[in-house]
Motif scaffolding. Structure first.
Motif, PDB file in Angstrom:
ATOM      1  N   ARG A  26       0.810  -1.222   0.000  1.00 33.60           N
ATOM      2  CA  ARG A  26       0.000   0.000   0.000  1.00 33.60           C
ATOM      3  C   ARG A  26       0.848   1.279   0.000  1.00 33.60           C
ATOM      4  NH1 ARG A  26      -5.230  -0.013   1.932  1.00 33.60           N
ATOM      5  NH2 ARG A  26      -4.785   1.797   3.274  1.00 33.60           N
ATOM      6  N   ASP A  28       2.820   2.547  -2.092  1.00 33.67           N
ATOM      7  CA  ASP A  28       2.850   3.325  -3.338  1.00 33.67           C
ATOM      8  C   ASP A  28       1.459   3.793  -3.754  1.00 33.67           C
ATOM      9  OD1 ASP A  28       1.728   0.953  -4.092  1.00 33.67           O
ATOM     10  OD2 ASP A  28       3.150   0.503  -5.696  1.00 33.67           O
ATOM     11  N   GLY A  29       0.456   3.531  -2.908  1.00 31.55           N
ATOM     12  CA  GLY A  29      -0.902   3.972  -3.211  1.00 31.55           C
ATOM     13  C   GLY A  29      -1.666   3.050  -4.126  1.00 31.55           C
ATOM     14  N   VAL A  30      -1.027   1.972  -4.596  1.00 31.42           N
ATOM     15  CA  VAL A  30      -1.691   1.015  -5.486  1.00 31.42           C
ATOM     16  C   VAL A  30      -1.495  -0.379  -4.906  1.00 31.42           C
ATOM     17  CG1 VAL A  30      -1.843   0.071  -7.815  1.00 31.42           C
ATOM     18  CG2 VAL A  30      -1.212   2.473  -7.483  1.00 31.42           C
ATOM     19  N   TYR A  31      -2.585  -0.960  -4.430  1.00 33.32           N
ATOM     20  CA  TYR A  31      -2.492  -2.289  -3.793  1.00 33.32           C
ATOM     21  C   TYR A  31      -3.483  -3.233  -4.449  1.00 33.32           C
ATOM     22  CZ  TYR A  31      -2.679  -5.884  -0.136  1.00 33.32           C
ATOM     23  OH  TYR A  31      -2.660  -7.075   0.562  1.00 33.32           O
ATOM     24  N   TRP A  37      -0.138  -7.821  -3.763  1.00 30.99           N
ATOM     25  CA  TRP A  37      -1.406  -8.427  -3.312  1.00 30.99           C
ATOM     26  C   TRP A  37      -1.248  -9.932  -3.128  1.00 30.99           C
ATOM     27  CZ3 TRP A  37      -6.292  -6.732  -1.998  1.00 30.99           C
ATOM     28  CH2 TRP A  37      -7.317  -7.697  -1.990  1.00 30.99           C
ATOM     29  N   ASP A  98      -7.339  -5.054 -13.105  1.00 30.86           N
ATOM     30  CA  ASP A  98      -7.113  -3.854 -12.305  1.00 30.86           C
ATOM     31  C   ASP A  98      -7.935  -3.935 -11.030  1.00 30.86           C
ATOM     32  OD1 ASP A  98      -9.769  -3.235 -13.049  1.00 30.86           O
ATOM     33  OD2 ASP A  98      -9.074  -2.043 -14.757  1.00 30.86           O
ATOM     34  N   ARG A  99      -7.808  -2.909 -10.198  1.00 32.67           N
ATOM     35  CA  ARG A  99      -8.479  -2.907  -8.900  1.00 32.67           C
ATOM     36  C   ARG A  99      -9.999  -2.946  -9.039  1.00 32.67           C
ATOM     37  NH1 ARG A  99      -7.134  -3.681  -3.404  1.00 32.67           N
ATOM     38  NH2 ARG A  99      -9.027  -3.109  -2.321  1.00 32.67           N
TER      39      ARG A  99
END
Length: 198
Positions: A26, A28-31, A37, A98-99
């Motif tokens: 988390r 880097d703001g992208v998890y 993950w 993607d998320r």
């Protein structure tokens, strides 16, 4: 160190490691989805798997009784549900691009009747509840110190406040259960007396 004692260490360490890898992912703001993950959830799943023999080993420090067996059964049911939850998260991470797609896959899984209750909201909590009750039974038999029970309870409740506290929660669980390690090692050293030759 005997194998049973190793499992009791590995379970909480897996939870703490899951929390640490999650925090790293988390940062880097992208998890998710992605390596961070998958790594976090694989480590967390490993911790849950190690808890199965750990719970069984801890229960053997208590005398046999229907109450002990019932607590162990509920704890293992909660563990099984938690493992399914981790497995679903891993699969969704693999399938999603993607998320947003990962969240949609998770929502589809939870929309299956009974899934959210059985694998997310209710049944997984039996693992933590059962583990705390088991610790209380061990403390009553002086296999754990009295402070191990509230510390273990704290370790299970911290992630409810925020998952960012998972590393501290895992550490609390480890410290709470560590006093049982000498008894587990002694138990592993017991051998059956030789059978006399007639």
């Amino acid at each position: 160190m005997k194998r049973a004692a190793l499992y009791v260490i590995a379970g909480p360490v897996g939870i703490a490691a899951y929390g640490l890898v999650r925090l790293w992912g988390r940062s880097d703001g992208v998890y998710g989805p992605g390596l961070d993950w998958q790594a976090a959830h694989l480590v967390g799943l490993a911790g849950m798997v190690f808890f199965v023999p750990a719970v069984l080993a801890l229960s053997r420090l208590l005398p046999r009784s229907p109450w002990r067996n019932g607590v162990v059964a509920l704890t293992l049911v909660g563990l099984a549900a938690t493992m399914v939850q981790f497995g679903a998260d891993i699969v969704e991470g693999l399938l999603a691009a993607d998320r947003a797609e990962m969240s949609a896959l998770g929502a589809d899984f939870k929309d299956i009747p009974g899934v959210e209750v059985v694998f997310y909201d209710v049944v997984p909590q039996l693992f933590f509840l059962g583990l705390v009750v088991l610790a209380g039974m061990l403390a009553a038999r002086r296999r754990l110190p009295w402070w191990g029970v509230p510390l273990l309870l704290t370790g299970t409740l911290l992630p409810v406040v925020t998952l960012d506290l998972l590393p501290i929660g895992g550490l609390c669980m480890l410290v709470a259960l560590a006093p049982a390690l000498p008894a587990l090692r002694r138990q592993g050293e017991r051998v059956e007396p030789p059978v006399a030759v007639q």
